[in-house]
Write a protein that holds these residues in place. Sequence first.
Motif, PDB file in Angstrom:
ATOM      1  N   ALA A   1      16.065  -6.999  23.782  1.00  0.00           N
ATOM      2  CA  ALA A   1      16.027  -8.300  24.812  1.00  0.00           C
ATOM      3  C   ALA A   1      16.522  -8.881  23.514  1.00  0.00           C
TER       4      ALA A   1
ATOM      5  N   ILE B   1      15.611 -14.909  28.213  1.00  0.00           N
ATOM      6  CA  ILE B   1      16.240 -14.022  28.187  1.00  0.00           C
ATOM      7  C   ILE B   1      17.351 -13.612  28.541  1.00  0.00           C
TER       8      ILE B   1
ATOM      9  N   PHE C   1      19.128  -7.930  28.195  1.00  0.00           N
ATOM     10  CA  PHE C   1      18.236  -7.445  28.412  1.00  0.00           C
ATOM     11  C   PHE C   1      18.308  -5.793  28.971  1.00  0.00           C
TER      12      PHE C   1
ATOM     13  N   GLU D   1       9.037  -2.477  30.481  1.00  0.00           N
ATOM     14  CA  GLU D   1       8.090  -3.180  30.045  1.00  0.00           C
ATOM     15  C   GLU D   1       7.462  -3.578  28.839  1.00  0.00           C
TER      16      GLU D   1
ATOM     17  N   ILE E   1       9.618  -6.599  27.538  1.00  0.00           N
ATOM     18  CA  ILE E   1       9.287  -7.268  27.832  1.00  0.00           C
ATOM     19  C   ILE E   1       7.765  -8.300  28.000  1.00  0.00           C
ATOM     20  N   HIS E   2       6.946  -6.811  27.385  1.00  0.00           N
ATOM     21  CA  HIS E   2       5.786  -7.894  26.992  1.00  0.00           C
ATOM     22  C   HIS E   2       5.593  -8.347  25.053  1.00  0.00           C
TER      23      HIS E   2
ATOM     24  N   GLU F   1       7.661 -11.716  25.740  1.00  0.00           N
ATOM     25  CA  GLU F   1       6.840 -12.625  26.529  1.00  0.00           C
ATOM     26  C   GLU F   1       5.519 -13.187  25.270  1.00  0.00           C
TER      27      GLU F   1
ATOM     28  N   TYR G   1      12.225  -6.232  37.436  1.00  0.00           N
ATOM     29  CA  TYR G   1      11.637  -7.639  36.976  1.00  0.00           C
ATOM     30  C   TYR G   1      10.369  -9.153  37.724  1.00  0.00           C
TER      31      TYR G   1
ATOM     32  N   MET H   1       7.102  -6.922  37.756  1.00  0.00           N
ATOM     33  CA  MET H   1       7.141  -7.470  35.940  1.00  0.00           C
ATOM     34  C   MET H   1       6.409  -9.089  35.694  1.00  0.00           C
TER      35      MET H   1
ATOM     36  N   TYR I   1       7.848 -11.337  37.596  1.00  0.00           N
ATOM     37  CA  TYR I   1       8.897 -12.686  37.708  1.00  0.00           C
ATOM     38  C   TYR I   1       9.279 -12.398  38.637  1.00  0.00           C
TER      39      TYR I   1
END
Length: 154
Positions: free
Chosen positions: A58, A75, A78, A91, A94-95, A98, A126, A129, A131
């Motif tokens: 990422a 981002i 990715f 996942e 992404i976490h 964030e 996405y 998740m 988004y």
Amino acid sequence: MKVREFQTEDTPQLVHLMSQLGYPTSLEKLESRMANIHSQPGYHTLVAVLNNKVVGMAGLCHNLFYEYDSCYVRIVAFIVDIDHRRKGIGEKLIHEAEKWAIKLGATHIMLNSGNREERKAAHKFYLNMGYTNKSTGFSKSLEDKHSLKSTKRP
């Protein structure tokens, strides 16, 4: 599997991932690109590592809003290796992205994803998740303009 900050020695393994993302490159070009990116203070790269192999990445960029009195993280790259998808790696990436955004005080995190057929699964990911599909992106190459600029004389 763990997610950690990018290290220079990860670059050779990212060449394959960049190709899967749709941007084939050479090791030499990617080494130069990553050095340039990481010389900028607002950039941050995370990698997912499984059995000592980089299986995801990422690329993040911290920016200021024009429209709000806050900052955001975008981002900008990715990818999870095609052989390791649907295993929770994306996942986790992404976490962690964030978490980095929150640490910087960002009020939003966003990304763009191409409208190509092979991106449909990514779009679903996405959305799952949290988004939202909020905008349409536009792009224009300026490479021809650069070659004109270098041949013109003042």
